[in-house]
Motif scaffolding. Sequence first.
Motif, PDB file in Angstrom:
ATOM      1  N   GLY A   9      73.251  -4.528 -10.615  1.00 39.92           N
ATOM      2  CA  GLY A   9      74.605  -4.636 -10.077  1.00 39.92           C
ATOM      3  C   GLY A   9      75.012  -6.081  -9.858  1.00 39.92           C
ATOM      4  N   GLU A  10      76.014  -6.282  -9.005  1.00 38.90           N
ATOM      5  CA  GLU A  10      76.576  -7.615  -8.810  1.00 38.90           C
ATOM      6  C   GLU A  10      75.558  -8.614  -8.288  1.00 38.90           C
ATOM      7  OE1 GLU A  10      80.033  -7.350  -6.336  1.00 38.90           O
ATOM      8  OE2 GLU A  10      81.364  -7.214  -8.069  1.00 38.90           O
ATOM      9  N   GLY A  17      72.152 -15.294 -12.951  1.00 39.23           N
ATOM     10  CA  GLY A  17      72.959 -16.430 -13.374  1.00 39.23           C
ATOM     11  C   GLY A  17      72.598 -17.728 -12.689  1.00 39.23           C
ATOM     12  N   ALA A  18      71.808 -17.636 -11.616  1.00 40.13           N
ATOM     13  CA  ALA A  18      71.482 -18.835 -10.835  1.00 40.13           C
ATOM     14  C   ALA A  18      70.091 -19.384 -11.114  1.00 40.13           C
ATOM     15  CB  ALA A  18      71.616 -18.534  -9.341  1.00 40.13           C
ATOM     16  N   VAL A  19      69.214 -18.597 -11.729  1.00 43.42           N
ATOM     17  CA  VAL A  19      67.839 -19.040 -11.950  1.00 43.42           C
ATOM     18  C   VAL A  19      67.603 -19.303 -13.430  1.00 43.42           C
ATOM     19  CG1 VAL A  19      67.014 -17.794  -9.921  1.00 43.42           C
ATOM     20  CG2 VAL A  19      66.945 -16.678 -12.164  1.00 43.42           C
ATOM     21  N   ASP A  20      66.587 -20.093 -13.701  1.00 38.17           N
ATOM     22  CA  ASP A  20      66.245 -20.449 -15.078  1.00 38.17           C
ATOM     23  C   ASP A  20      64.812 -20.012 -15.341  1.00 38.17           C
ATOM     24  OD1 ASP A  20      66.108 -21.464 -17.604  1.00 38.17           O
ATOM     25  OD2 ASP A  20      65.871 -23.561 -16.980  1.00 38.17           O
ATOM     26  N   THR A  21      64.654 -18.758 -15.742  1.00 37.71           N
ATOM     27  CA  THR A  21      63.333 -18.218 -16.019  1.00 37.71           C
ATOM     28  C   THR A  21      63.481 -17.019 -16.941  1.00 37.71           C
ATOM     29  OG1 THR A  21      61.250 -17.515 -14.987  1.00 37.71           O
ATOM     30  CG2 THR A  21      63.288 -16.592 -14.065  1.00 37.71           C
ATOM     31  N   GLU A  22      62.387 -16.523 -17.462  1.00 40.26           N
ATOM     32  CA  GLU A  22      62.428 -15.335 -18.308  1.00 40.26           C
ATOM     33  C   GLU A  22      62.754 -14.127 -17.444  1.00 40.26           C
ATOM     34  OE1 GLU A  22      59.457 -12.828 -21.294  1.00 40.26           O
ATOM     35  OE2 GLU A  22      58.883 -14.826 -20.551  1.00 40.26           O
ATOM     36  N   LEU A  23      63.734 -13.341 -17.885  1.00 33.13           N
ATOM     37  CA  LEU A  23      64.242 -12.253 -17.054  1.00 33.13           C
ATOM     38  C   LEU A  23      64.003 -10.891 -17.679  1.00 33.13           C
ATOM     39  CD1 LEU A  23      67.724 -13.732 -16.073  1.00 33.13           C
ATOM     40  CD2 LEU A  23      65.706 -13.594 -14.606  1.00 33.13           C
ATOM     41  N   ALA A  24      63.879  -9.893 -16.798  1.00 32.89           N
ATOM     42  CA  ALA A  24      63.883  -8.492 -17.198  1.00 32.89           C
ATOM     43  C   ALA A  24      64.729  -7.744 -16.183  1.00 32.89           C
ATOM     44  CB  ALA A  24      62.473  -7.923 -17.238  1.00 32.89           C
ATOM     45  N   PHE A  25      65.440  -6.709 -16.638  1.00 33.33           N
ATOM     46  CA  PHE A  25      66.262  -5.895 -15.745  1.00 33.33           C
ATOM     47  C   PHE A  25      65.767  -4.460 -15.744  1.00 33.33           C
ATOM     48  CE2 PHE A  25      69.390  -9.290 -16.073  1.00 33.33           C
ATOM     49  CZ  PHE A  25      69.961  -9.279 -14.805  1.00 33.33           C
ATOM     50  N   ALA A  26      65.709  -3.883 -14.547  1.00 36.87           N
ATOM     51  CA  ALA A  26      65.397  -2.467 -14.391  1.00 36.87           C
ATOM     52  C   ALA A  26      66.433  -1.843 -13.485  1.00 36.87           C
ATOM     53  CB  ALA A  26      63.997  -2.288 -13.792  1.00 36.87           C
ATOM     54  N   ASP A  27      66.899  -0.654 -13.869  1.00 39.71           N
ATOM     55  CA  ASP A  27      67.896   0.034 -13.053  1.00 39.71           C
ATOM     56  C   ASP A  27      67.816   1.516 -13.379  1.00 39.71           C
ATOM     57  OD1 ASP A  27      70.554   1.050 -12.037  1.00 39.71           O
ATOM     58  OD2 ASP A  27      70.834  -1.083 -11.624  1.00 39.71           O
ATOM     59  N   THR A  28      68.023   2.352 -12.354  1.00 37.94           N
ATOM     60  CA  THR A  28      68.044   3.795 -12.609  1.00 37.94           C
ATOM     61  C   THR A  28      69.216   4.173 -13.510  1.00 37.94           C
ATOM     62  OG1 THR A  28      69.237   4.084 -10.521  1.00 37.94           O
ATOM     63  CG2 THR A  28      66.842   4.406 -10.474  1.00 37.94           C
ATOM     64  N   ASP A  29      70.231   3.309 -13.556  1.00 38.83           N
ATOM     65  CA  ASP A  29      71.326   3.437 -14.526  1.00 38.83           C
ATOM     66  C   ASP A  29      70.935   2.621 -15.757  1.00 38.83           C
ATOM     67  OD1 ASP A  29      73.623   3.237 -16.066  1.00 38.83           O
ATOM     68  OD2 ASP A  29      74.959   3.015 -14.351  1.00 38.83           O
ATOM     69  N   ALA A  30      70.397   3.298 -16.765  1.00 36.96           N
ATOM     70  CA  ALA A  30      69.881   2.597 -17.945  1.00 36.96           C
ATOM     71  C   ALA A  30      70.966   1.790 -18.647  1.00 36.96           C
ATOM     72  CB  ALA A  30      69.255   3.596 -18.908  1.00 36.96           C
ATOM     73  N   ASP A  31      72.195   2.299 -18.659  1.00 36.40           N
ATOM     74  CA  ASP A  31      73.281   1.567 -19.303  1.00 36.40           C
ATOM     75  C   ASP A  31      73.557   0.248 -18.585  1.00 36.40           C
ATOM     76  OD1 ASP A  31      73.593   3.532 -21.208  1.00 36.40           O
ATOM     77  OD2 ASP A  31      75.189   4.569 -20.113  1.00 36.40           O
ATOM     78  N   ALA A  32      73.498   0.270 -17.253  1.00 34.10           N
ATOM     79  CA  ALA A  32      73.716  -0.959 -16.486  1.00 34.10           C
ATOM     80  C   ALA A  32      72.617  -1.968 -16.773  1.00 34.10           C
ATOM     81  CB  ALA A  32      73.774  -0.643 -14.993  1.00 34.10           C
ATOM     82  N   ALA A  36      73.287  -5.671 -18.477  1.00 34.29           N
ATOM     83  CA  ALA A  36      72.855  -6.910 -17.828  1.00 34.29           C
ATOM     84  C   ALA A  36      71.888  -7.674 -18.718  1.00 34.29           C
ATOM     85  CB  ALA A  36      72.205  -6.596 -16.486  1.00 34.29           C
ATOM     86  N   ALA A  37      70.977  -6.955 -19.347  1.00 27.71           N
ATOM     87  CA  ALA A  37      70.015  -7.608 -20.237  1.00 27.71           C
ATOM     88  C   ALA A  37      70.719  -8.307 -21.391  1.00 27.71           C
ATOM     89  CB  ALA A  37      69.011  -6.586 -20.755  1.00 27.71           C
ATOM     90  N   GLU A  38      71.739  -7.681 -21.941  1.00 29.09           N
ATOM     91  CA  GLU A  38      72.493  -8.304 -23.031  1.00 29.09           C
ATOM     92  C   GLU A  38      73.208  -9.562 -22.557  1.00 29.09           C
ATOM     93  OE1 GLU A  38      75.091  -5.397 -24.643  1.00 29.09           O
ATOM     94  OE2 GLU A  38      73.478  -4.132 -25.466  1.00 29.09           O
ATOM     95  N   THR A  39      73.766  -9.502 -21.355  1.00 26.97           N
ATOM     96  CA  THR A  39      74.496 -10.648 -20.821  1.00 26.97           C
ATOM     97  C   THR A  39      73.596 -11.855 -20.632  1.00 26.97           C
ATOM     98  OG1 THR A  39      76.082  -9.222 -19.684  1.00 26.97           O
ATOM     99  CG2 THR A  39      75.884 -11.481 -18.875  1.00 26.97           C
ATOM    100  N   PHE A  40      72.366 -11.624 -20.167  1.00 27.14           N
ATOM    101  CA  PHE A  40      71.477 -12.730 -19.812  1.00 27.14           C
ATOM    102  C   PHE A  40      70.310 -12.893 -20.782  1.00 27.14           C
ATOM    103  CE2 PHE A  40      73.595 -11.465 -15.874  1.00 27.14           C
ATOM    104  CZ  PHE A  40      74.072 -12.689 -15.439  1.00 27.14           C
ATOM    105  N   THR A  44      64.977  -5.292 -21.163  1.00 29.06           N
ATOM    106  CA  THR A  44      65.291  -4.078 -20.414  1.00 29.06           C
ATOM    107  C   THR A  44      63.995  -3.325 -20.154  1.00 29.06           C
ATOM    108  OG1 THR A  44      67.462  -3.874 -21.459  1.00 29.06           O
ATOM    109  CG2 THR A  44      66.598  -1.929 -20.377  1.00 29.06           C
ATOM    110  N   VAL A  45      63.799  -2.909 -18.904  1.00 31.46           N
ATOM    111  CA  VAL A  45      62.572  -2.193 -18.531  1.00 31.46           C
ATOM    112  C   VAL A  45      62.893  -0.710 -18.399  1.00 31.46           C
ATOM    113  CG1 VAL A  45      60.722  -1.991 -16.836  1.00 31.46           C
ATOM    114  CG2 VAL A  45      61.766  -4.236 -17.287  1.00 31.46           C
ATOM    115  N   PRO A  46      62.457   0.117 -19.345  1.00 28.85           N
ATOM    116  CA  PRO A  46      62.697   1.565 -19.228  1.00 28.85           C
ATOM    117  C   PRO A  46      61.966   2.140 -18.014  1.00 28.85           C
ATOM    118  CG  PRO A  46      62.050   0.949 -21.462  1.00 28.85           C
ATOM    119  CD  PRO A  46      61.768  -0.232 -20.590  1.00 28.85           C
TER     120      PRO A  46
END
Length: 256
Positions: A9-10, A17-32, A36-40, A44-46
């Motif tokens: 989420g927000e 957007g504030a940190v400089d490191t390798e990122l992964a996103f996990a969310d119960t809303d897979a589309d969200a 987010a993963a595409e943006t940054f 994506t963590v299933p």
Amino acid sequence: MTLCIVGAGEMGRWLAGAVDTELAFADTDADAARAAAETFDAETVPLANGTPERDRRFEAVCLAVPMPTVADAVADWAPYTERAMFDLSGVMTPAVEAMRERLPNRERASIHPLFAPARAPGNVAVVADEVGETLNPLLSALRSAGNNLFETTPDEHDEAMSTVQAKTHAAVLAWALAADDVREEFHTPVSAGLADLATTVTEGDAHVYDDIQRQFDGAKALAEAAERVAAAGGEEFAALYAEAGAAAEALGGESE
């Protein structure tokens, strides 16, 4: 270092957007999570039942989850955390207590940006419970993004949120609900300011504001104070007026 942000989420996106490191996103809303993963440019963590569907570890995990779920999220994600965990939930006592219990030998922090992401940068409350080589660079990145990080304790933070969030939001929402529709020319500086505040509060997520009221219980104290004002008159009202003035001065308020 790979940082897994649990919650796309927000607030999770603000951190990304504030940190400089390798990122992964996990969310119960897979589309969200995918968005987010595409943006940054992140992974994506299933998930399966709220945790990674395959066994893996992340150097750091950030819990950008709703306040009522943070303690459970700490328990769920502790097994996937190698070096550090921190949260952005907005309530610090249950988050820090859960991290101390579940991650006694790893770095831990609770971070609360005191603004909506659209209004970044700003003040960020931090409980640096156990901070070292993993979390320090992330905190430095937040400072470099223009934020003012200040240290607090879980109890001090949560007590402050009763005033600066729960009671403030309750007062603004109650004013908006009680106010009549008037021509713009009639507004005074005070009422115009309240109208602006009401617009700010009501452009957010109702569920977030509900969580704040449930967690920090501001509306009850506001209702009791409003009843005191409504019932007072003459010298009693003058005494309440003076009491409110002293309270405003202590809070750092300014006169018109």
